[in-house]
Write a protein that holds these residues in place. Structure first.
Motif, PDB file in Angstrom:
ATOM      1  N   ARG A  26       0.820  -1.214   0.000  1.00 20.48           N
ATOM      2  CA  ARG A  26       0.000   0.000   0.000  1.00 20.48           C
ATOM      3  C   ARG A  26       0.857   1.269   0.000  1.00 20.48           C
ATOM      4  NH1 ARG A  26      -3.011  -0.212   4.810  1.00 20.48           N
ATOM      5  NH2 ARG A  26      -2.055  -2.199   5.372  1.00 20.48           N
ATOM      6  N   ILE A  27       2.024   1.218   0.614  1.00 15.78           N
ATOM      7  CA  ILE A  27       2.923   2.382   0.556  1.00 15.78           C
ATOM      8  C   ILE A  27       3.371   2.618  -0.880  1.00 15.78           C
ATOM      9  CG2 ILE A  27       5.257   3.157   1.158  1.00 15.78           C
ATOM     10  CD1 ILE A  27       4.786   2.037   3.964  1.00 15.78           C
ATOM     11  N   ILE A  28       3.763   1.549  -1.566  1.00 12.11           N
ATOM     12  CA  ILE A  28       4.189   1.691  -2.955  1.00 12.11           C
ATOM     13  C   ILE A  28       3.030   2.138  -3.829  1.00 12.11           C
ATOM     14  CG2 ILE A  28       4.990   0.401  -4.984  1.00 12.11           C
ATOM     15  CD1 ILE A  28       6.772  -1.221  -3.126  1.00 12.11           C
ATOM     16  N   LEU A  29       1.833   1.584  -3.594  1.00 16.18           N
ATOM     17  CA  LEU A  29       0.654   1.998  -4.351  1.00 16.18           C
ATOM     18  C   LEU A  29       0.364   3.480  -4.125  1.00 16.18           C
ATOM     19  CD1 LEU A  29      -1.801   1.157  -6.098  1.00 16.18           C
ATOM     20  CD2 LEU A  29      -3.025   0.687  -3.952  1.00 16.18           C
ATOM     21  N   GLY A  30       0.487   3.928  -2.875  1.00 14.42           N
ATOM     22  CA  GLY A  30       0.188   5.317  -2.562  1.00 14.42           C
ATOM     23  C   GLY A  30       1.186   6.293  -3.152  1.00 14.42           C
ATOM     24  N   ILE A  31       2.483   6.035  -2.967  1.00 14.54           N
ATOM     25  CA  ILE A  31       3.480   6.986  -3.469  1.00 14.54           C
ATOM     26  C   ILE A  31       3.492   6.983  -4.992  1.00 14.54           C
ATOM     27  CG2 ILE A  31       5.474   5.422  -3.459  1.00 14.54           C
ATOM     28  CD1 ILE A  31       5.461   9.111  -2.341  1.00 14.54           C
ATOM     29  N   SER A  32       3.292   5.816  -5.626  1.00 20.92           N
ATOM     30  CA  SER A  32       3.215   5.768  -7.080  1.00 20.92           C
ATOM     31  C   SER A  32       2.002   6.549  -7.572  1.00 20.92           C
ATOM     32  CB  SER A  32       3.137   4.316  -7.570  1.00 20.92           C
ATOM     33  OG  SER A  32       4.272   3.586  -7.177  1.00 20.92           O
ATOM     34  N   GLY A  33       0.886   6.401  -6.863  1.00 15.36           N
ATOM     35  CA  GLY A  33      -0.326   7.113  -7.244  1.00 15.36           C
ATOM     36  C   GLY A  33      -0.193   8.612  -7.120  1.00 15.36           C
ATOM     37  N   ILE A  34       0.548   9.079  -6.118  1.00 16.98           N
ATOM     38  CA  ILE A  34       0.767  10.525  -5.965  1.00 16.98           C
ATOM     39  C   ILE A  34       1.530  11.061  -7.161  1.00 16.98           C
ATOM     40  CG2 ILE A  34       2.073  12.231  -4.633  1.00 16.98           C
ATOM     41  CD1 ILE A  34       1.236  10.692  -2.119  1.00 16.98           C
ATOM     42  N   PHE A  35       2.591  10.360  -7.586  1.00 18.33           N
ATOM     43  CA  PHE A  35       3.355  10.805  -8.751  1.00 18.33           C
ATOM     44  C   PHE A  35       2.507  10.768 -10.022  1.00 18.33           C
ATOM     45  CE2 PHE A  35       7.263   9.301  -6.310  1.00 18.33           C
ATOM     46  CZ  PHE A  35       7.602  10.589  -5.940  1.00 18.33           C
ATOM     47  N   GLU A  36       1.557   9.819 -10.085  1.00 19.98           N
ATOM     48  CA  GLU A  36       0.724   9.674 -11.281  1.00 19.98           C
ATOM     49  C   GLU A  36      -0.552  10.500 -11.213  1.00 19.98           C
ATOM     50  OE1 GLU A  36       0.094   5.501 -11.196  1.00 19.98           O
ATOM     51  OE2 GLU A  36       2.197   5.008 -11.678  1.00 19.98           O
ATOM     52  N   GLY A  37      -0.812  11.157 -10.079  1.00 21.83           N
ATOM     53  CA  GLY A  37      -2.005  11.981  -9.940  1.00 21.83           C
ATOM     54  C   GLY A  37      -3.273  11.179  -9.709  1.00 21.83           C
ATOM     55  N   SER A  38      -3.185   9.976  -9.142  1.00 18.93           N
ATOM     56  CA  SER A  38      -4.354   9.120  -8.933  1.00 18.93           C
ATOM     57  C   SER A  38      -5.170   9.612  -7.742  1.00 18.93           C
ATOM     58  CB  SER A  38      -3.917   7.672  -8.686  1.00 18.93           C
ATOM     59  OG  SER A  38      -3.136   7.189  -9.754  1.00 18.93           O
ATOM     60  N   ASP A  39      -6.497   9.575  -7.889  1.00 19.49           N
ATOM     61  CA  ASP A  39      -7.387   9.967  -6.802  1.00 19.49           C
ATOM     62  C   ASP A  39      -7.220   9.020  -5.619  1.00 19.49           C
ATOM     63  OD1 ASP A  39      -8.400  12.032  -8.321  1.00 19.49           O
ATOM     64  OD2 ASP A  39     -10.142  10.898  -9.037  1.00 19.49           O
ATOM     65  N   GLY A  40      -7.178   9.589  -4.417  1.00 21.07           N
ATOM     66  CA  GLY A  40      -7.115   8.797  -3.205  1.00 21.07           C
ATOM     67  C   GLY A  40      -5.740   8.274  -2.848  1.00 21.07           C
ATOM     68  N   ALA A  41      -4.723   8.582  -3.667  1.00 23.49           N
ATOM     69  CA  ALA A  41      -3.391   8.042  -3.400  1.00 23.49           C
ATOM     70  C   ALA A  41      -2.823   8.557  -2.083  1.00 23.49           C
ATOM     71  CB  ALA A  41      -2.455   8.373  -4.555  1.00 23.49           C
ATOM     72  N   ASN A  42      -3.072   9.832  -1.791  1.00 24.55           N
ATOM     73  CA  ASN A  42      -2.537  10.418  -0.566  1.00 24.55           C
ATOM     74  C   ASN A  42      -3.120   9.726   0.666  1.00 24.55           C
ATOM     75  OD1 ASN A  42      -0.803  12.571   0.541  1.00 24.55           O
ATOM     76  ND2 ASN A  42      -2.719  13.330   1.418  1.00 24.55           N
ATOM     77  N   GLU A  43      -4.423   9.390   0.592  1.00 29.02           N
ATOM     78  CA  GLU A  43      -5.070   8.706   1.712  1.00 29.02           C
ATOM     79  C   GLU A  43      -4.519   7.291   1.878  1.00 29.02           C
ATOM     80  OE1 GLU A  43      -6.591  10.444  -0.625  1.00 29.02           O
ATOM     81  OE2 GLU A  43      -7.300  12.145   0.578  1.00 29.02           O
ATOM     82  N   VAL A  44      -4.286   6.614   0.758  1.00 27.00           N
ATOM     83  CA  VAL A  44      -3.713   5.257   0.821  1.00 27.00           C
ATOM     84  C   VAL A  44      -2.332   5.298   1.475  1.00 27.00           C
ATOM     85  CG1 VAL A  44      -2.825   3.329  -0.549  1.00 27.00           C
ATOM     86  CG2 VAL A  44      -5.011   4.388  -1.156  1.00 27.00           C
ATOM     87  N   LEU A  45      -1.499   6.237   1.040  1.00 28.05           N
ATOM     88  CA  LEU A  45      -0.152   6.347   1.596  1.00 28.05           C
ATOM     89  C   LEU A  45      -0.203   6.705   3.077  1.00 28.05           C
ATOM     90  CD1 LEU A  45       2.924   6.429   1.276  1.00 28.05           C
ATOM     91  CD2 LEU A  45       2.712   8.823   0.574  1.00 28.05           C
ATOM     92  N   GLY A  46      -1.016   7.690   3.424  1.00 25.38           N
ATOM     93  CA  GLY A  46      -1.095   8.112   4.822  1.00 25.38           C
ATOM     94  C   GLY A  46      -1.560   7.001   5.739  1.00 25.38           C
ATOM     95  N   GLY A  47      -2.582   6.251   5.307  1.00 19.78           N
ATOM     96  CA  GLY A  47      -3.076   5.155   6.128  1.00 19.78           C
ATOM     97  C   GLY A  47      -2.040   4.060   6.309  1.00 19.78           C
TER      98      GLY A  47
END
Length: 451
Positions: free
Chosen positions: A183-204
């Motif tokens: 989930r950390i990798i999913l979140g940080i990758s999503g932030i770089f890609e502009g994916s919705d909800g990525a920041n919440e995934v990373l933070g959690g």
């Protein structure tokens, strides 16, 4: 890969008077031409770093060093940002995630900065270089095994290698179990890609990791930061980990991919029967000097009006350091030759110099060396000069790095005693049933002898 600066006329799309837009495909295709034009304004030049976001860009090496080494006059706390405070910055501006205040060492000053930074630097200092090298080699071998067994013998070293390697290395250094690491990798990758909800995934995921390490400390950077005398709270821990992830992965991706491109496509580095070529360390330093991974950043705010090389920088107006322009400042040519290649500003300078610059060098050099050793006939599929770059002002990174090689048969791997500095150490093992088909858990499966 350098572009010609041309005649230093205003770049395409640049108004004859006013601010130069430092974004878009024209800038991405020829940043050196833009910097050459902006140098005609003096040590600094007025630009828009994003639509509707004016900043003063520092293109002079000496001026950049003066600002970076003068924290009493130029501070990093973006809560001083006048235009933002007075409502002139678009609420959806892409500059806000980069420039908006966060409670971490990057945006702190004075004693608050020293407290947060010491926790990071002291924890990183405990990472053993030899163990880190072995960890990077294992991650590199895993990623290479994933794409080198394809029957077509083609790969994109950005997506298949350089983007993934830093994330896997940091997941190990932070001591992540499989489910949290995914989930950390999913979140940080999503932030770089502009994916919705990525920041919440990373933070959690980070808060779960922090809670786990409070209960079960391990031999990892997360546990050492918690045990530091700075006494970081859970929120402070999360913010420092986000800074390490975001500030480390993207620049390392660029350092690895551009360094690999030079080794494979630049005549100075390519080994031939008559010439051994330059070393990987030389290519990495070449990237740091000429293709600074963090191209324009380190936002500062003068605490009062300051005269710099004949121009007044207004209090609380953002001043952005162009590491890319400063490193290639024509006035620096002789000093560069005399410095032995170590005076670049790619890692910053002064109290905010990158705390992970030594591990970053180990990771980048080891990643490129392992790639070249495992795939000795690897080569670029297009000319070096035809590579495409991401059209963003903040970083200098390749969009793709297409290569070809002779495919290799998949190898059966025996489980090692230890993955490196953190994986499997000092924490409960994740049950096999919880392993998902994602990057970190797949790596752990491979590391333990799976496929």
């Amino acid at each position: 890969m350098h572009q010609s600066a041309g005649s230093h006329e205003p770049p395409p799309g640049c108004p004859a008077h006013g601010r130069t837009p430092l974004y878009g495909p024209e800038f991405g295709a020829d940043p050196e031409g833009y910097y050459a034009y902006l140098r005609e304004f003096g040590a600094t030049a007025p630009v828009d770093i994003a639509p509707g976001v004016p900043v003063e860009l520092v293109t002079s090496y000496s001026a950049a060093l003066r600002i970076l080494q003068n924290p009493s006059t130029f501070v990093r706390d973006s809560r001083r940002w006048r235009d933002l405070n007075e409502g002139r910055i678009p609420a959806d501006s892409p500059a806000l995630p980069m420039m908006g205040y966060r409670p971490n060492a990057l945006f702190s000053d004075g004693a608050a900065h020293a407290r947060l930074r010491n926790a990071v630097t002291d924890s990183l200092a405990t990472v053993d270089e030899h163990r880190l090298t072995r960890l990077v080699q294992r991650v590199a071998e895993y990623l290479i095994s994933q794409f080198s067994s394809r029957s077509i013998g083609n790969a994109d070293l950005v997506a298949d290698y350089a983007q993934q390697l830093p994330l896997l290395v940091y997941s190990d250094l932070f001591g992540c179990p499989a489910d949290i690491g995914d989930r950390i990798i999913l979140g940080i990758s999503g932030i770089f890609e502009g994916s919705d909800g990525a920041n919440e995934v990373l933070g959690g995921a980070l808060m779960e990791l922090i809670a786990l390490k409070r209960r079960h400390p391990g031999d990892d950077v997360t546990s050492r930061m918690m045990q530091h005398s700075s006494g970081l709270s859970d929120a402070e821990m999360a913010n420092q980990l986000v800074t390490l992830l975001s500030g480390g992965t993207a620049p390392l991706q660029s350092l690895i991919s551009v360094g690999s491109a030079l080794m494979l496509g630049d005549d100075r580095y390519v080994q031939t029967q008559s010439s051994a070529g330059l070393l990987v360390e030389d290519a990495v330093n070449d990237v740091l000097w000429n293709y600074a991974p963090i191209a324009n950043y380190a936002v500062h705010y003068p605490v009062h009006d300051v005269e710099l090389d004949g121009k007044v920088l207004k209090a609380d107006d953002p001043v952005v350091i162009s590491f890319a322009a400063a490193n290639t400042d024509p006035a620096l040519a002789q000093d560069r030759a005399l410095s032995g290649g170590r005076a670049h500003l790619a890692f910053g300078a002064g109290p905010h110099v990158c705390p992970a610059k030594d591990p970053a060098m180990v990771i980048a050099v080891t990643a490129i060396e392992t790639l070249l050793n495992r795939l000795p006939d690897i080569e670029l599929r297009i000319d070096l000069k035809d590579l495409s770059w991401v059209p963003a002002p903040w970083s200098r990174s390749l969009i793709t790095l297409p290569v070809r090689f002779t495919p290799r048969a998949p190898q059966v791997r025996q489980a090692p005693q230890s993955a490196g500095s953190g994986a499997g150490a000092g924490r409960p093992s994740a049950p096999a049933a919880s392993a998902k088909n994602t990057r970190w858990s797949k790596f752990l499966t491979w590391l333990n002898g799976g496929v």
